[in-house]
Design an enzyme around this catalytic site. Structure first.
Site, short mmCIF file in Angstrom:
data_model
loop_
_atom_site.label_atom_id
_atom_site.label_comp_id
_atom_site.label_asym_id
_atom_site.label_seq_id
_atom_site.Cartn_x
_atom_site.Cartn_y
_atom_site.Cartn_z
N ASP A 204 2.56 -7.28 -5.22
CA ASP A 204 1.99 -6.50 -3.51
C ASP A 204 1.00 -6.14 -3.57
O ASP A 204 1.32 -4.62 -4.22
CB ASP A 204 3.32 -6.54 -2.76
N HIS B 73 5.15 -3.29 -7.27
CA HIS B 73 3.92 -3.53 -6.13
C HIS B 73 3.12 -2.78 -7.37
O HIS B 73 3.06 -1.96 -8.03
CB HIS B 73 3.71 -2.10 -5.40
#
Length: 298
Positions: A121, A266
């Site tokens: 992400d 992430h």
């Protein structure tokens, strides 16, 4: 492929954890290139007023030399045709409205298969995304990248590289806001703007959407349904966004991964060096444990 029947309860919101930590998921690093071009400028260039010519130095730099170097008259300009404008990309095709079952957030793959869904992400980020892509290529893993529009528009080359490597690309809004406090119109703008950019960059429409922080709101789910994107959550959150340490991230993932897990990581929104190091540590372990990696098709 994801199983439409394997939908686990909604995972707890990460937004509350972020607020408690006094952090923003996007962080202070922003989405652009981390280097400041001004740092590379020389002191002399910085001292000159705007529009001033560089100072001459050395022999032959006086007015006489400049006059001698100037041509007596400008050469004739050849007539050139105006450049042909680039063809506009075709409009993004309309997506069908999802069914009620498809509109529920999906948090896992088929638990009857030894498969993991790896999701990344908040990128793309020019510092960390290339390293993540290199690791995934090393182990032959396909992942799903949920991209933030304002990061993607500054790194379209990385967006194309993600797609060219065979990974899947999902919509993660344009500015990574808290969707729970936004109007229907504002949520729609966040999603449509991002989908349009991803389509123009890769030629593919994102078919999956992830709410920032996992904060699904009735408005967000309704707009997502109307735009034909299925909402995806996760099963395992190592909280790498909080930079707890490489060993902690690795341990949390290896301890909690099960067949069908969707793992959250992430590559943007701050310093993600710990995430990259953790990927390097836990991916070969999962491969040795017999896990394969899958992702939903766009």
């Amino acid at each position: 492929m994801l199983s439409d029947h394997q939908i686990s309860p909604r995972t707890p919101s990460r937004r509350l954890l972020l607020v408690a930590a006094g952090m923003s998921l996007l962080g202070a690093a922003g989405c652009g290139t981390p280097w400041n071009d001004a740092d590379d400028a020389g002191a002399g260039a910085a001292a000159r007023p705007p529009g001033a010519a560089p100072e001459a130095s050395g022999p032959g730099s006086g007015p006489e030399a400049a006059q001698a170097a100037a041509p007596s008259e400008a050469p004739p300009q050849a007539a050139t045709a105006p450049p042909t404008p680039a063809a506009a990309p075709p409009p993004m095709p309309a997506r069908r409205r999802l069914t009620e079952e498809e509109a529920k957030p999906v948090n896992q793959l088929d638990p009857n298969q030894r498969v993991v869904g790896l999701t990344i992400d908040d990128g793309p980020d020019p510092r960390y995304t290339p390293a993540v892509l290199a690791l995934l290529q090393q182990y032959g893993i396909r992942a799903t990248f949920f991209l933030v529009g304002e990061c993607a528009v500054e790194n379209t080359g990385l967006v194309r590289e993600i797609a060219d490597h065979g990974h899947y690309i999902g919509n993660h809004t344009w500015t990574h806001p808290d969707l729970r406090h936004m109007s229907d119109e504002a949520v729609r703008d966040e999603l449509e703007r991002t989908s349009d950019l991803l389509y123009r960059t890769t030629g593919r429409q994102p078919s999956w959407f992830r709410a920032p922080g996992g904060d699904w709101s009735p408005v967000a789910l309704r707009v997502t349904t109307e735009l034909g994107m299925r909402p995806m959550g996760w099963t395992v959150d190592p909280e790498d966004w909080a930079t707890p340490g490489t060993s902690v991230i690795t341990e949390r993932i290896l301890k909690n991964v099960r067949p069908g897990s969707i793992v959250l990581n992430h590559d943007g929104g701050g310093d993600r060096s710990q995430t990259v190091a953790a990927l390097k540590a836990y991916l070969p372990v999962l491969v040795d444990q017999g896990y394969s990696f899958s992702a939903p098709s766009n």
